[in-house]
Design a protein around this motif. Structure first.
Motif, PDB file in Angstrom:
ATOM      1  N   ASN A  14      37.354  48.857  62.845  1.00 14.53           N
ATOM      2  CA  ASN A  14      36.896  50.218  62.990  1.00 14.53           C
ATOM      3  C   ASN A  14      37.821  50.882  64.278  1.00 14.53           C
ATOM      4  O   ASN A  14      37.810  50.066  65.307  1.00 14.53           O
ATOM      5  CB  ASN A  14      35.549  49.992  63.399  1.00 14.53           C
ATOM      6  CG  ASN A  14      34.749  49.521  62.320  1.00 14.53           C
ATOM      7  OD1 ASN A  14      34.234  50.455  61.688  1.00 14.53           O
ATOM      8  ND2 ASN A  14      34.336  48.496  62.367  1.00 14.53           N
ATOM      9  N   HIS A  63      30.948  46.631  71.126  1.00 12.28           N
ATOM     10  CA  HIS A  63      30.731  45.326  71.438  1.00 12.28           C
ATOM     11  C   HIS A  63      31.770  44.510  70.933  1.00 12.28           C
ATOM     12  O   HIS A  63      32.826  45.090  70.278  1.00 12.28           O
ATOM     13  CB  HIS A  63      29.411  45.224  70.421  1.00 12.28           C
ATOM     14  CG  HIS A  63      29.534  45.349  68.781  1.00 12.28           C
ATOM     15  ND1 HIS A  63      29.944  46.305  68.300  1.00 12.28           N
ATOM     16  CD2 HIS A  63      29.760  44.256  67.921  1.00 12.28           C
ATOM     17  CE1 HIS A  63      30.205  46.070  66.899  1.00 12.28           C
ATOM     18  NE2 HIS A  63      29.840  44.995  66.718  1.00 12.28           N
ATOM     19  N   ASP A  78      36.041  43.291  64.467  1.00 12.41           N
ATOM     20  CA  ASP A  78      36.532  44.517  63.721  1.00 12.41           C
ATOM     21  C   ASP A  78      36.034  45.803  64.642  1.00 12.41           C
ATOM     22  O   ASP A  78      36.342  46.872  64.294  1.00 12.41           O
ATOM     23  CB  ASP A  78      35.437  44.765  62.497  1.00 12.41           C
ATOM     24  CG  ASP A  78      34.034  44.695  62.604  1.00 12.41           C
ATOM     25  OD1 ASP A  78      33.140  43.832  63.524  1.00 12.41           O
ATOM     26  OD2 ASP A  78      33.149  45.377  62.174  1.00 12.41           O
ATOM     27  N   HIS A  79      35.668  45.417  65.734  1.00 11.24           N
ATOM     28  CA  HIS A  79      35.609  46.581  66.875  1.00 11.24           C
ATOM     29  C   HIS A  79      36.385  46.617  68.243  1.00 11.24           C
ATOM     30  O   HIS A  79      36.627  47.289  68.881  1.00 11.24           O
ATOM     31  CB  HIS A  79      33.937  46.808  67.407  1.00 11.24           C
ATOM     32  CG  HIS A  79      33.433  47.202  66.130  1.00 11.24           C
ATOM     33  ND1 HIS A  79      32.819  48.454  65.915  1.00 11.24           N
ATOM     34  CD2 HIS A  79      32.586  46.476  65.070  1.00 11.24           C
ATOM     35  CE1 HIS A  79      32.139  48.446  64.965  1.00 11.24           C
ATOM     36  NE2 HIS A  79      32.000  47.116  64.182  1.00 11.24           N
ATOM     37  N   ASP A  84      27.111  49.808  63.835  1.00 13.67           N
ATOM     38  CA  ASP A  84      26.487  48.380  64.113  1.00 13.67           C
ATOM     39  C   ASP A  84      25.401  48.240  64.852  1.00 13.67           C
ATOM     40  O   ASP A  84      25.269  47.855  65.909  1.00 13.67           O
ATOM     41  CB  ASP A  84      27.377  47.255  64.878  1.00 13.67           C
ATOM     42  CG  ASP A  84      28.837  47.214  63.771  1.00 13.67           C
ATOM     43  OD1 ASP A  84      29.081  48.127  63.191  1.00 13.67           O
ATOM     44  OD2 ASP A  84      29.291  45.987  63.719  1.00 13.67           O
ATOM     45  N   HIS A  89      31.328  52.843  58.615  1.00 12.21           N
ATOM     46  CA  HIS A  89      30.880  51.377  58.332  1.00 12.21           C
ATOM     47  C   HIS A  89      30.035  51.157  57.207  1.00 12.21           C
ATOM     48  O   HIS A  89      29.100  50.371  57.370  1.00 12.21           O
ATOM     49  CB  HIS A  89      30.136  50.823  59.677  1.00 12.21           C
ATOM     50  CG  HIS A  89      30.439  49.472  60.188  1.00 12.21           C
ATOM     51  ND1 HIS A  89      29.913  48.532  59.447  1.00 12.21           N
ATOM     52  CD2 HIS A  89      31.128  49.011  60.977  1.00 12.21           C
ATOM     53  CE1 HIS A  89      30.354  47.123  59.848  1.00 12.21           C
ATOM     54  NE2 HIS A  89      31.084  47.597  61.027  1.00 12.21           N
TER      55      HIS A  89
HETATM   56 ZN   LIG Z   1      31.191  46.172  62.676  1.00 12.00          ZN
END
Ligand SMILES: [Zn+2]
Ligand SMILES: [Zn+2]
Length: 233
Positions: free
Chosen positions: A13, A53, A57-58, A136, A207
């Protein structure tokens, strides 16, 4: 406000926003090379990055971004998890706002299985536009006035999640965990209903789960409740 969703989903992401004076990266869950490509090799014009966070994936490119001279903002919990320290890392506290270039940024706490995850309200002092970004999170407990742009996780639909369990694509335990940590279409609709949408221009759904979503249905449902343009990524 110029918005470019560079990547979205559990494999990575990242979003680039700009008000023509300041460019800001929201999440950096890609390899640095992919981020360079995704920003059309204009990463050098970006001075700062906000991270929601610590999940890969971030946050994947955080250390490479710092090496390239970007400043990274995230909660203390996130920075600790990433073992990130040095003068380019800045710890954010939920509901304490700060100024980055021409943006006023207000972080807010969200609900996800990570250390102090955040969402961001970003207001441009150049255009007067107000963007909210959250990914998320099971839901958003705050309401906001005068939002013009919304980038929101729309991970799964209740019926799609149920269908995945029934057809054996995922087990019931995983389905429970997904529902507890990610935004469903149904809860996102509740969020839109609770907020002031009178100035809303654009909505970006991000997402989406590979197994438990339906792009067409989600887009239509959110378009119906917002009456604005909805982009799905
Ligand atoms: Zn995520
Ligand atoms: Zn996550």
């Amino acid at each position: 406000m110029d918005i470019k969703i560079i990547a979205s989903g559990s494999s990575g992401n990242a979003t680039l926003i700009s008000d023509s004076k300041t460019s800001l990266l929201l999440d950096a869950g890609l390899a640095i090379k992919e981020l360079q490509e995704g920003t059309d090799f204009r990463l050098s014009n970006v001075s700062d990055c906000l991270i929601t966070h610590d999940h890969g994936d971030h946050s994947k490119a955080v250390k490479d971004l710092v090496k390239r001279g970007l400043d990274v903002y995230a909660s203390k919990g996130t920075l600790d998890k990433l073992s990130a320290n040095g003068h380019r890392y800045h710890a954010l506290t939920a509901l304490e706002d700060l100024t980055i270039g021409t943006f006023k940024v207000m972080p807010f706490d969200v609900l996800h299985d990570a250390a102090e995850p955040l969402g961001f309200l970003v207001e441009s002092t150049v255009t007067g536009e107000k963007l909210i970004y959250f990914s998320d999170t099971a839901y958003v407990k705050y309401t906001f006035q005068g939002l013009t742009h919304i980038i929101a996780e729309c991970n799964h639909g209740e019926q799609e999640l149920r269908q995945s369990v029934m057809s054996g694509v995922i087990n019931p335990e995983l389905a429970k965990r997904i529902a507890k940590n990610h935004m469903s279409l149904e809860r996102l609709i509740d969020f839109f209903k609770a907020n002031d949408l009178s100035r809303l221009k654009e909505v970006y759904l991000v997402h989406l789960s590979d197994n438990n979503s339906n792009e067409h249905r989600f887009k239509q449902a959110i378009q119906r409740v917002t009456g604005t343009e909805v982009y799905v990524h």
